[in-house]
Design an enzyme around this catalytic site. Structure first.
Site, PDB file in Angstrom:
ATOM      1  N   GLY A   1       6.200  11.114  14.702  1.00 29.27           N
ATOM      2  CA  GLY A   1       6.956  11.115  13.823  1.00 29.27           C
ATOM      3  C   GLY A   1       8.133  10.063  13.534  1.00 29.27           C
TER       4      GLY A   1
ATOM      5  N   GLU B   1       6.343  -2.144   1.040  1.00 31.06           N
ATOM      6  CA  GLU B   1       5.492  -1.785   0.044  1.00 31.06           C
ATOM      7  C   GLU B   1       5.870  -0.132  -0.138  1.00 31.06           C
ATOM      8  OE1 GLU B   1       4.169  -3.926  -1.390  1.00 31.06           O
ATOM      9  OE2 GLU B   1       4.000  -5.604  -0.159  1.00 31.06           O
TER      10      GLU B   1
ATOM     11  N   GLY C   1       7.625   2.689  -3.323  1.00 28.37           N
ATOM     12  CA  GLY C   1       7.035   3.679  -4.369  1.00 28.37           C
ATOM     13  C   GLY C   1       7.048   2.936  -5.575  1.00 28.37           C
TER      14      GLY C   1
ATOM     15  N   CYS D   1       0.310   4.611  -4.826  1.00 27.37           N
ATOM     16  CA  CYS D   1       1.754   4.095  -5.306  1.00 27.37           C
ATOM     17  C   CYS D   1       1.658   3.345  -6.649  1.00 27.37           C
ATOM     18  CB  CYS D   1       2.529   2.952  -4.011  1.00 27.37           C
ATOM     19  SG  CYS D   1       1.215   1.743  -3.733  1.00 27.37           S
TER      20      CYS D   1
ATOM     21  N   GLU E   1       8.828   8.942  -9.369  1.00 23.71           N
ATOM     22  CA  GLU E   1       7.354   8.972  -9.240  1.00 23.71           C
ATOM     23  C   GLU E   1       7.066  10.171  -8.557  1.00 23.71           C
ATOM     24  OE1 GLU E   1       4.986   6.264  -5.749  1.00 23.71           O
ATOM     25  OE2 GLU E   1       6.815   7.053  -5.231  1.00 23.71           O
TER      26      GLU E   1
END
Length: 487
Positions: free
Chosen positions: A211, A253, A255, A287, A381
């Site tokens: 996680g 890298e 959204g 993306c 997005e």
């Protein structure tokens, strides 16, 4: 599920860190289209990160001193293995991620090519001679940074991990990879098994599913000087803050909400097919997806009609079926977010021309006509199969609309006048531009990166970009004799 390279007898309930280690906690590997439990993955914790980095530091220097051709040979063997086991790996990828089988198969080919390109990095020139006013040899050389931390997402887990792992290793670094636990086999176990079989020395690659605590431990570890992260803008912002406090280099890298501009001279039918691909590919979970369709007012009605026909004719279902356009969303949380954005956009005045419904995790391709600029599915997005369409009157308005976004990842421009397309591209700040194509494009040989909220401007891909990403520049001088200094 497999008796081949990915036979679970080796990795079930384990993670890869100097061999396959038993994990204190475990997670389910599920088939997204059916909910079936496929296997069990071992989950790492923050302590496992510390152990992994310590091991990596102990072996990285000797790896960096390997002959370059020996490092290149490991990379080439890894590429061959991706090709040889493509069918097995693609099935795992399709079932675990929900990506169509054809897309999953292509990912194996891309991964192989990333390894072949990385093999070339090992022998690339890594320095330059510099002029000096002193009687000495002066040069700059690139050296491995040591340990590279790689944090990869769920949507294209193999490609978005290997594009950092392969060049980092080829250039003499060790790598600690944290894949998303929802896609830990195709984005983690597969990579570990490939390099294990390719003969990568023990301790150089660590694959630690887990996680946010595991990712945080990688980012904050004092001996991991470079972080390559692909994921959401929100998570990237937090990583950037933590890295800045420690003066780390980060390649983010993030959204995107990329615009596809369709000029009035475009072939509408072909433009709509490209737009559908750009918005609906992999259920929009890319993306670079075409998140905003900007269409000239003279053709917008025809474009909407063509796009709606494609959406209504697209089959959504089991990604292992070759006749299926795309499969499920990654989980119910993402489905509910997509549906909320669509519902709120219709409420804001967008015309729902197709889709807007779902069955389980399968969300129908959705077309929103004449979307207001403040409609959530246009302004945000979505990361789902949604195509909001807005019209424009002229090139000035198209440029203004395309540039009016906090993101800057990709731009598509469809026009018969290529020079007009280039002129438009000059007016939009974005990491990549594709004239007469939709927005989803990526190649191992090309630099890839976003601007503003799409990333830090750092690049992956191509010789120069990878050298800059995964090495540090060192100035060296050599004199024949020690100069005489005042005593």
């Amino acid at each position: 599920m497999s008796d081949g390279l990915l036979s679970s007898s080796r990795w079930s309930g384990r993670y890869f860190s100097n061999g396959w280690q038993p994990a204190g906690s475990q997670g389910a590997v599920t088939e997204k289209a059916t909910g079936e439990r496929l296997e069990t993955i071992g989950l790492a914790d923050a302590d496992a990160v510390s152990v992994a980095v310590g091991i990596a530091l102990g072996v990285q220097r000797s790896w960096a001193e390997f002959p370059y051709d020996a490092r290149a040979a490991v990379m080439r063997r890894a590429g061959v293995l991706f090709e040889q086991h493509a069918a097995e790996a693609a099935e795992w990828t399709a079932r675990e991620t929900g990506a169509p089988l054809a897309m999953a198969e292509r990912a194996q080919g891309v991964a192989a090519q990333e390894c072949y390109e990385a093999a070339g990095l090992a022998s690339a020139p890594y320095g330059e001679l510099l002029r000096s006013t002193a009687p000495r040899l002066s040069f700059a050389r690139r050296r491995p940074v040591g340990v590279v931390g790689v944090i990869a997402p769920f949507n294209a887990p193999l490609v978005l991990a290997i594009r950092a792992v392969a060049p980092a290793l080829a250039l003499g670094n060790a790598a600690v990879l944290k894949p998303d636990p929802r896609t830990a086999v195709s984005g983690g176990v597969l990579i570990a098994r490939i390099f294990e079989e390719a003969g990568l020395p023990d301790g150089l690659l660590h694959v630690l599913p887990g996680g946010a605590d595991v990712g945080d431990a990688v980012v904050r570890h004092s001996r991991v000087p470079v972080i390559a992260f692909t994921g959401s803008t929100g998570a990237g912002r937090a990583i950037a803050r933590a890295a800045a406090e420690r003066f780390k280099r980060v390649h983010l890298e993030l959204g995107g909400n990329s615009a596809l501009v369709v000029m009035g001279d475009a072939d509408v039918a072909r433009a709509a097919a490209a737009g559908a691909f750009g918005s609906f590919r992999h259920a929009g979970q890319i993306c670079m997806a075409s998140g905003r369709h900007l269409v000239h007012e003279s053709v917008v009605d025809d474009y909407l009609a063509a796009l709606t026909r494609i959406a209504e004719g697209t089959t959504v279902g089991d990604p292992l079926d070759a006749n299926v356009g795309y499969g499920p969303l990654i989980d119910s949380g993402q489905r509910d977010r997509v549906h909320a954005l669509v519902t709120e956009s219709v409420g804001a005045g967008a015309a729902l021309l197709a889709g807007g419904t779902y069955d389980g995790l399968f969300y129908r391709p959705t077309v929103l006509g004449h979307a207001p600029l403040d409609a959530p599915a246009y302004a945000s997005e979505v990361f789902g199969p949604v195509a909001p369409v807005v019209s424009f009157a002229d090139a000035d308005e198209a440029a203004s609309l395309a540039a009016d976004s906090p993101y800057g990842l990709s731009l598509g421009i469809i026009t018969r006048d290529v020079m007009a397309g280039l002129d438009l591209a000059d007016r939009v700040s974005t990491g990549s531009v594709h004239i007469n194509d939709q927005t989803i494009n990526d190649e191992p040989t090309a630099p890839f990166g976003g601007l503003r909220e799409s990333g830090s401007g750092g690049k992956h891909g191509g010789v120069q970009s990878n050298l800059e990403a995964f090495t540090e520049l060192q100035w060296v001088t050599v004199r024949r004799d020690l100069p005489t200094y005042p005593s």
